[in-house]
Design a protein around this motif. Sequence first.
Motif, mmCIF file in Angstrom:
data_model
loop_
_atom_site.group_PDB
_atom_site.id
_atom_site.type_symbol
_atom_site.label_atom_id
_atom_site.label_comp_id
_atom_site.label_asym_id
_atom_site.label_seq_id
_atom_site.Cartn_x
_atom_site.Cartn_y
_atom_site.Cartn_z
ATOM 1 N N LEU A 15 40.123 55.577 -0.181
ATOM 2 C CA LEU A 15 39.589 55.670 -1.543
ATOM 3 C C LEU A 15 38.650 54.509 -1.837
ATOM 4 O O LEU A 15 37.588 54.697 -2.447
ATOM 5 N N ALA A 16 39.030 53.318 -1.397
ATOM 6 C CA ALA A 16 38.179 52.141 -1.613
ATOM 7 C C ALA A 16 36.837 52.303 -0.904
ATOM 8 O O ALA A 16 35.780 51.956 -1.451
ATOM 9 N N MET A 17 36.863 52.863 0.306
ATOM 10 C CA MET A 17 35.608 53.089 1.040
ATOM 11 C C MET A 17 34.757 54.142 0.335
ATOM 12 O O MET A 17 33.531 54.009 0.244
ATOM 13 N N THR A 18 35.396 55.184 -0.191
ATOM 14 C CA THR A 18 34.668 56.210 -0.942
ATOM 15 C C THR A 18 33.987 55.612 -2.160
ATOM 16 O O THR A 18 32.808 55.887 -2.432
ATOM 17 N N LEU A 19 34.723 54.786 -2.893
ATOM 18 C CA LEU A 19 34.150 54.177 -4.097
ATOM 19 C C LEU A 19 33.025 53.210 -3.742
ATOM 20 O O LEU A 19 32.008 53.143 -4.453
ATOM 21 N N ALA A 20 33.190 52.465 -2.648
ATOM 22 C CA ALA A 20 32.137 51.535 -2.226
ATOM 23 C C ALA A 20 30.879 52.285 -1.818
ATOM 24 O O ALA A 20 29.754 51.917 -2.198
ATOM 25 N N LEU A 21 31.060 53.358 -1.060
ATOM 26 C CA LEU A 21 29.917 54.167 -0.632
ATOM 27 C C LEU A 21 29.242 54.831 -1.827
ATOM 28 O O LEU A 21 28.009 54.863 -1.916
ATOM 29 N N ALA A 22 30.046 55.326 -2.762
ATOM 30 C CA ALA A 22 29.491 55.973 -3.945
ATOM 31 C C ALA A 22 28.738 54.973 -4.816
ATOM 32 O O ALA A 22 27.648 55.273 -5.322
ATOM 33 N N ALA A 23 29.301 53.785 -4.996
ATOM 34 C CA ALA A 23 28.650 52.774 -5.835
ATOM 35 C C ALA A 23 27.327 52.334 -5.232
ATOM 36 O O ALA A 23 26.301 52.255 -5.930
ATOM 37 N N MET A 160 28.984 64.324 -8.850
ATOM 38 C CA MET A 160 28.547 65.064 -7.667
ATOM 39 C C MET A 160 28.328 64.127 -6.490
ATOM 40 O O MET A 160 28.656 64.461 -5.345
ATOM 41 N N LEU A 161 27.787 62.962 -6.752
ATOM 42 C CA LEU A 161 27.542 61.991 -5.685
ATOM 43 C C LEU A 161 28.845 61.554 -5.031
ATOM 44 O O LEU A 161 28.922 61.437 -3.801
ATOM 45 N N VAL A 162 29.871 61.297 -5.845
ATOM 46 C CA VAL A 162 31.168 60.899 -5.287
ATOM 47 C C VAL A 162 31.685 61.967 -4.338
ATOM 48 O O VAL A 162 32.192 61.669 -3.250
ATOM 49 N N LYS A 163 31.556 63.220 -4.724
ATOM 50 C CA LYS A 163 32.027 64.304 -3.862
ATOM 51 C C LYS A 163 31.192 64.402 -2.589
ATOM 52 O O LYS A 163 31.713 64.739 -1.519
ATOM 53 N N THR A 164 29.898 64.109 -2.701
ATOM 54 C CA THR A 164 29.024 64.196 -1.530
ATOM 55 C C THR A 164 29.350 63.124 -0.494
ATOM 56 O O THR A 164 29.071 63.312 0.697
ATOM 57 N N THR A 165 29.939 62.016 -0.916
ATOM 58 C CA THR A 165 30.284 60.963 0.047
ATOM 59 C C THR A 165 31.247 61.460 1.115
ATOM 60 O O THR A 165 31.341 60.851 2.189
ATOM 61 N N VAL A 199 44.109 65.078 -5.569
ATOM 62 C CA VAL A 199 44.482 64.378 -6.802
ATOM 63 C C VAL A 199 43.630 63.126 -6.982
ATOM 64 O O VAL A 199 43.154 62.829 -8.091
ATOM 65 N N LEU A 200 43.409 62.393 -5.906
ATOM 66 C CA LEU A 200 42.617 61.160 -5.995
ATOM 67 C C LEU A 200 41.172 61.468 -6.398
ATOM 68 O O LEU A 200 40.586 60.766 -7.234
ATOM 69 N N TYR A 201 40.591 62.519 -5.819
ATOM 70 C CA TYR A 201 39.230 62.901 -6.194
ATOM 71 C C TYR A 201 39.168 63.329 -7.665
ATOM 72 O O TYR A 201 38.216 62.978 -8.379
ATOM 73 N N VAL A 202 40.174 64.077 -8.111
ATOM 74 C CA VAL A 202 40.196 64.526 -9.505
ATOM 75 C C VAL A 202 40.313 63.331 -10.445
ATOM 76 O O VAL A 202 39.635 63.270 -11.485
ATOM 77 N N VAL A 203 41.145 62.356 -10.087
ATOM 78 C CA VAL A 203 41.308 61.160 -10.927
ATOM 79 C C VAL A 203 39.993 60.404 -11.049
ATOM 80 O O VAL A 203 39.598 59.976 -12.145
ATOM 81 N N VAL A 204 39.292 60.240 -9.928
ATOM 82 C CA VAL A 204 38.007 59.535 -9.952
ATOM 83 C C VAL A 204 36.999 60.296 -10.810
ATOM 84 O O VAL A 204 36.284 59.708 -11.638
ATOM 85 N N ALA A 205 36.938 61.623 -10.632
ATOM 86 C CA ALA A 205 35.987 62.432 -11.396
ATOM 87 C C ALA A 205 36.284 62.370 -12.889
ATOM 88 O O ALA A 205 35.366 62.193 -13.709
ATOM 89 N N LEU A 206 37.554 62.488 -13.258
ATOM 90 C CA LEU A 206 37.915 62.435 -14.671
ATOM 91 C C LEU A 206 37.639 61.065 -15.269
ATOM 92 O O LEU A 206 37.230 60.948 -16.431
ATOM 93 N N ALA A 207 37.864 60.017 -14.474
ATOM 94 C CA ALA A 207 37.573 58.664 -14.955
ATOM 95 C C ALA A 207 36.082 58.499 -15.224
ATOM 96 O O ALA A 207 35.673 57.909 -16.237
ATOM 97 N N LEU A 208 35.246 59.031 -14.323
ATOM 98 C CA LEU A 208 33.796 58.953 -14.523
ATOM 99 C C LEU A 208 33.363 59.753 -15.746
ATOM 100 O O LEU A 208 32.519 59.300 -16.530
ATOM 101 N N LEU A 209 33.932 60.937 -15.915
ATOM 102 C CA LEU A 209 33.581 61.760 -17.071
ATOM 103 C C LEU A 209 34.020 61.105 -18.374
ATOM 104 O O LEU A 209 33.308 61.153 -19.378
#
Length: 224
Positions: A15-23, A160-165, A199-209
Amino acid sequence: MTLLNEYGPLFLKGLAMTLALAAASWVLAFAIGLLLSLLRMARVKVLALLVIVFVEYQRNVPPLVHIFLWYFGVSSILPQAVQDWANAHNGEFYFSTLAIGLYYGAYISEDIRSGLRSIPGGQLEAARAIGLSYFGAMRRVVLPQALRVAVPPLVSGAVMLVKTTSLAMVLGVMELTYVTKDVASKSFRIFESYGISTVLYVVVALALLAMGGWLGHRFRIKGR
């Protein structure tokens, strides 16, 4: 022992790598999108044409193809010293960032351009009349308002970008989807593994929204 007890740290690392790549990708995409939108609105035909070509190319080629092009294509024509450095310093992360950032930069440029076009043209003309240059008027008068208007589509693009990572897994980037596949193959608990990542992807998406909703309300232009 539950799957989270055994592999929880690995999921968090993914998850940390996903967030770093997305950021990193989003920062690059925003910078590129902002530049492209300003160049296209400058009313210089050659620049506008080049921007249109770039945007259409990025938007009409699948992001996975862009990732392959950068990692296997562009990297192969770089100087050998650069290739060696990339191979020794997680080059797959940087090439994925470039590919995803450029891809979404095209979309962000259109979001910002829509925001710019929503601002009455008289404001730009008035700013130019008092002595500001084109870019000065954009920076001080028009752009701050346009970015407020563009908050909703920018937030949607960020989700969408987070999901594309997740596509970066094909290069071996140890983001969340890569880790999930690894855990599933080791534990043979496929449903639980992908359930956790979902669940982790949904949490990140909802937090961004949620953050986007707060920003949209906080910076909403009164009367719009």
